[in-house]
Design an enzyme around this catalytic site. Structure first.
Site, mmCIF file in Angstrom:
data_model
loop_
_atom_site.group_PDB
_atom_site.id
_atom_site.type_symbol
_atom_site.label_atom_id
_atom_site.label_comp_id
_atom_site.label_asym_id
_atom_site.label_seq_id
_atom_site.Cartn_x
_atom_site.Cartn_y
_atom_site.Cartn_z
ATOM 1 N N CYS A 269 -5.632 1.199 -9.608
ATOM 2 C CA CYS A 269 -4.601 0.615 -7.899
ATOM 3 C C CYS A 269 -5.701 0.062 -6.570
ATOM 4 O O CYS A 269 -6.890 1.557 -6.824
ATOM 5 C CB CYS A 269 -3.922 1.553 -7.982
ATOM 6 N N ALA B 141 1.098 -0.853 -0.029
ATOM 7 C CA ALA B 141 0.002 0.188 -0.071
ATOM 8 C C ALA B 141 1.151 1.298 0.225
ATOM 9 O O ALA B 141 0.639 1.603 1.406
ATOM 10 C CB ALA B 141 -1.205 -0.236 1.109
ATOM 11 N N GLY C 192 2.933 -11.156 -6.517
ATOM 12 C CA GLY C 192 3.040 -12.285 -6.379
ATOM 13 C C GLY C 192 3.110 -13.976 -7.046
ATOM 14 O O GLY C 192 2.107 -13.647 -7.408
#
Ligand SMILES: Cc1cc2nc3c(=O)[nH]c(=O)nc-3n(C[C@H](O)[C@H](O)[C@H](O)COP(=O)(O)OP(=O)(O)OC[C@H]3O[C@@H](n4cnc5c(N)ncnc54)[C@H](O)[C@@H]3O)c2cc1C
Ligand SMILES: Cc1cc2nc3c(=O)[nH]c(=O)nc-3n(C[C@H](O)[C@H](O)[C@H](O)COP(=O)(O)OP(=O)(O)OC[C@H]3O[C@@H](n4cnc5c(N)ncnc54)[C@H](O)[C@@H]3O)c2cc1C
Ligand SMILES: Cc1cc2nc3c(=O)[nH]c(=O)nc-3n(C[C@H](O)[C@H](O)[C@H](O)COP(=O)(O)O)c2cc1C
Ligand SMILES: Cc1cc2nc3c(=O)[nH]c(=O)nc-3n(C[C@H](O)[C@H](O)[C@H](O)COP(=O)(O)O)c2cc1C
Ligand code: FES
Ligand code: FES
Lengths: 312, 274, 312, 274
Positions: free
Chosen positions: C129, C69, C216
């Site tokens: 985002c 964040a 990831g």
């Protein structure tokens, strides 16, 4: 120390539930795990009829997770009642039956049949299986569908009704609200994330079903966020799950807002995980002077500390 | 006896080649209960990647000087993340090991002969089975195929048991060149001529195509045949339904059974080979 | 061997792009990585103005993934052009600028300013985002919003326009279609998954911003599925990403339908990953006799093999 | 010199307590370039869990008999997944190690004195700094606090360098009982009386509250102060903006700087301690 948890009219002796589809019909584990010591046992998703499910390969491992596309192989509700429920009852398991239908009527009929059976503690409505088109996902991905199936089942049963929500939506909390409005006693979340893996050598999907559902520790942070969001949207209890692998993870879900938790994938890795989870929760409660496990629920402290939170 | 989970100490790690090794694990309770063909679920590595345990056949049952079971060994072939870690395991390390699991091979008694058919790492269940057969006085043959001579392991072990060896390699560096099912078929054919009506029991473990071929040969020559099925397993305990094998169902339809409970050893003529 | 990739009028020399927000402004890596050897460098998301972003802690590790964040801290578009772009140009980087706005007008103005700057190869529209309310996520979670922002930017620039889609929606392929209809040259997917982690000892969120984005290897199977779904819905190229950590992962995305790929989190673990990825792709292509990397795209074989696929 | 990534062999692992150990790593290129206060990013474990590298201060620079740099050591405190793996690392194992990274401590020369303030594992950068200071002939003191006597490490190392030691423990088992900033404040106060206008250079590393206290004391007594900030780091290279520290910005506003580039060593008076 009070570990009990209320789900509608049902009181679980502790917040730990074996997740549906990850514990067979429970009887497979009867000699390994004291079924009576669990808060509940959510048995494998049942249709009215027997189903053979998808061909192998049905599971594939991914980083810190696994995909499954079992396709809801199952023995059907009648054989379940005849062949499995008696043993579960004898072992004093708190049985949560996970039900799946193709139509609204099927859910209703399943609920009727199971309400008449002895030894069923609650109904978990699987409207979120990502692996088959008929597995209720059409209900689970539509607010009206969710509302309709919950209220239809609600009308025909006195058992606690717990729809299980899919995470594959933009705003899971709106589905939680629809479920609450329709009369659900609690909601379960999350089911698995629709996902895929390809064998690059053969260029074929690694699962026979092409896509499958992602579970395990990989998804935990997303599931925790969804529990947190739903906690703010509804007042009925949440049964949280997704990647819980130790007591700390279970407590994280409770602090985020789950009254009880289910454990699936991690119980594959460690079938003897249950007493370890319970001990871990107990010692956490002692260390933090928490008298009732219910006092942990939704206590995440999002208070001060972050002045620039809104993004300066 | 229900399976037990042991934090088993690695007592040795013997590399056999660049890809194969034998790990010995201290696990008396598992060793005492294991029957040939059963398997254990082993967790390689800490942390969540790799996540799941992996199934391994019980290779040898280890005993102390007085014959008491002390542990098991596994024959490991390096093909991915977990088997890589097990290839590199160090003495003294502990591995969570759950077992014994699954259905063992159905043993035979003399005068029935036993023919074991192994392809590559499919040798794994046959060390224990060979020992058991030899203990029963059963005449046994191992049909054993590998890619090259250097990947044919434990030959002396089987010779010492009195097991006859029939070997093939893909590159012809030992035994006959080609597939192991070729000499198997020849042997079945010639035996059918010489001693009809006394078929051997066939046990097969290896690549699925090899097992399918062996099972079909067995059917053709009316020999009983058990194979050890390999499926990706989530739990090894019947919980996940991940490991199914399609078999002939009650009404002739395909039926999926869990190979961790109904197998891994299954009757070759019940399986719907595709 | 032809590794080149076409994105609208732009040709990338190879399919490997440094993911936005994971490679600073590119200049940070100029002495470690030959920027000219990359297919592209997607720089950190830029607003018109400077921003300080969220306070620490901004990142936390999770199983096989991480939450971030950052809050789009950045130097603003003008300082970027003055201070960073010249060096990127000197290093012969193919610069993809990731832009974020609060309003439609801001996207348009950013696009105008960057279209006049020398050395910008393409615009990636960050409408996804998850960490800030203003970061375009309001556009990215609405089909109309996505359509509007893409068509508005399309009108003011000749640069390739590549909206970056959020995975936090029920049906990502409908967003890809909206982007295509609005005139996008390609779509990027996926941005991060909205997620959360709680420190159970303090009961506080581990991120100052409470929630953050999961990236990831953990998310790779979900991202691959989304690329696969979008490949079937649109004809413009897809830039795929989410958890790529080695050449095999990159190839998996291409087989699923991505023409190019971005790598973010894994380049934190190994900043020298780029030549390894390229070598891995090259040797795969040799081994499989693939002459053009474009020939891999979308070649996943979902053909026969699964008779019971629909769930018998 | 840009940082290098080395598959560094673990040449030894010396446990210091149940939670602390010192790992020596063969990494000549990093050792040759490292300055006190810089750090390395180490990947513990294979696979993706744990995923990211972790930052560690360069503890010692190791040299061969002729003084040529051969490697570095790190002082590791076990607090989670990666540090657990590093605690258990075995000799011969290789660890990806990237460095040296970040801003080192700004050194001083005589007659300025140097006071190092360490809390717990915050000792890590001071072995190398102590050596460098002693090489420059700087009079140095180490204020070093820990939980208990058994967690005060390397005291003889510092004594051998001629570094004066001021110790505290939380339980009073060695040195003064309490926080290390108490004797630090006393020393600053008495020095200000005795030799006003000649403040020592203060270097601090430890828990953030300790560093904040040290920085504020330094400001109060007009001493320069550098602290080594600890933030969770994604990349260590300026790529992720994960590691920011809030400092006084150009127009008095808070400004976030990346501690992997602008730090970890930063001027204590520039930081907005909260
Ligand atoms: C009952 C049983 C007994 C076994 N006994 C042995 C034994 O004694 N020795 C031994 O070395 N191995 C044995 N295996 C196989 C062993 O379990 C696999 O090799 C192992 O799971 C691979 O794990 P990995 O993490 O190294 O590979 P992964 O990284 O999981 O997989 C590597 C590649 O192999 C594929 N793969 C993985 N597992 C399987 C599988 N079960 N079937 C088909 N493809 C697969 C994956 O899709 C992937 O492409 C046995 C399997 C079963 C079911
Ligand atoms: C520049 C720098 C130099 C460092 N030098 C050393 C050193 O020489 N020796 C040493 O032992 N440690 C050092 N550290 C700290 C070390 O990096 C962390 O202890 C390590 O990252 C923890 O990893 P883990 O996987 O064991 O713990 P994790 O499992 O990642 O974390 C365990 C717990 O600690 C918290 N945590 C993890 N990292 C941090 C952090 N950086 N700040 C605050 N809380 C955190 C987590 O939120 C979690 O609650 C240094 C850190 C920095 C930034
Ligand atoms: C193999 C497998 C089978 C599953 N079957 C069902 C099922 O029948 N019904 C259901 O509601 N959820 C099913 N799930 C989802 C789990 O109950 C659970 O929601 C999910 O796995 C996330 O929890 P976990 O990460 O602890 O596994 C299944 C999951 C797995 C891994
Ligand atoms: C620290 C961090 C910062 C990011 N910042 C941005 C950003 O500014 N703009 C953007 O479009 N995506 C941003 N992303 C998302 C990545 O570009 C990428 O979509 C995502 O991380 C998935 O890829 P990965 O798994 O390879 O990291 C950021 C990701 C991370 C981890
Ligand atoms: S491996 Fe889980 S049911 Fe067989
Ligand atoms: S750690 Fe990534 S910018 Fe500092």
């Amino acid at each position: 120390m009070d570990l009990s948890v209320r789900i509608g009219t049902l009181t679980l002796q502790n917040p730990l539930i074996a997740a549906s589809g990850c514990f067979g019909y429970g009887v497979e584990y009867a000699d390994l795990v004291d079924l009576a010591s669990l808060g509940g046992v959510a048995v494998k998703g049942l249709f009215l009829e027997e189903r053979e499910g998808h061909p192998a390969p049905r599971i594939v491992e991914t980083p810190a997770g696994m995909l499954n596309a079992i396709g809801l192989q199952g023995i059907g509700v009648r054989r379940f009642i005849a062949e499995k429920l008696p043993e579960l009852r004898a072992r004093q398991a708190t049985v949560i039956v996970n039900i799946c239908g193709t139509t609204l009527d099927e859910y209703v009929e399943l609920a009727r049949i199971l309400s008449d059976a002895d030894g069923v503690a609650a109904l978990e409505l699987n409207i979120s299986c990502p692996n088959i088109k008929e597995g209720g996902i059409t209900f689970g991905c539509s607010l009206n569908g969710t509302f309709d199936v919950v209220s239809a089942v609600r009308k025909v049963t006195r058992l606690p009704v717990v729809p299980k929500l899919t995470p594959n939506v933009t705003d899971v909390s709106s589905f939680a609200r629809a479920a609450e409005e329709a009369g659900a006693d609690a909601v379960s979340l999350v089911n698995t994330f629709l996902a895929m893996a390809i064998d690059v050598e053969t260029r074929r999907p690694k699962l026979s079903n092409i896509v499958g559902g992602l579970s395990g520790p990989a998804i935990r942070p997303i599931a925790v966020r969804m529990v947190y969001e739903c906690r703010q949207a509804i007042t009925i209890p949440i049964i949280g799950m997704g990647g819980i692998a130790d007591a700390r993870d279970a407590i994280e879900f409770m602090i985020a807002g789950a009254s009880a938790v289910q454990v699936g994938t991690a119980s594959f890795v460690d079938p003897f995980i249950w007493p370890k989870l319970l001990d871990g929760i107990r010692s956490y409660m002692e260390r933090h002077h928490v008298a009732r496990v219910a006092d942990l629920v939704g206590t995440v402290d999002t208070g001060p500390a972050a002045p620039e939170r809104s993004g300066a | 006896m229900p399976p037990v989970d042991v934090a088993a100490e690695v007592t040795s790690n013997q590399p056999l080649s660049a890809d194969y090794n034998v790990l010995t694990l201290a696990a008396p309770a598992i060793a005492a209960a294991a029957a040939p063909g059963q398997f254990v679920m082993v967790k390689a590595g800490l942390g969540h990647d790799p996540l799941l345990r992996r199934p391994f056949s019980v290779f040898e049952v280890l005993r102390d000087a007085r014959g008491a079971p002390t542990g098991i060994s596994i024959l490991n072939k390096r093909i991915g993340a977990s088997t890589e870690l097990l290839y590199a395991a160090r003495q003294g390390q502990r591995l969570a090991c759950l077992g014994p699991l699954g259905q063992p091979f159905v043993p035979v008694d003399p005068p029935v002969e036993a023919w074991m058919v192994a392809g590559g790492v499919g040798l794994a269940p046959f060390a224990a089975l060979g020992e058991s057969l030899s203990g029963r006085g059963v005449r046994a043959t191992l049909f054993y195929g590998a890619r090259r001579a250097a990947e044919l392991f434990y030959l002396d072990f089987f010779r010492d048991l009195g097991v006859e060896l029939v070997l093939t390699t893909e590159d012809g560096t030992a035994g006959e060149r080609g597939r192991i099912t070729v000499p198997l078929e020849r042997a079945l054919a010639s035996r059918a001529l010489v001693t009809p009506g006394a078929p051997p029991m066939i046990y097969a473990c290896g690549p699925e195509a090899m097992m399918a071929a062996a099972a079909k040969l067995a059917m053709r020559y009316h020999a009983p045949c058990f194979v050890s099925m390999e499926r990706t397993m989530g739990c090894g305990l019947g919980g996940c339904y991940g490991c199914v094998v399609a078999v002939r169902g009650p009404h002739g339809r395909a039926h999926h059974v869990r190979s961790c409970l109904a197998g891994p050893v299954m009757a070759g003529d019940q399986i719907l080979w595709d």
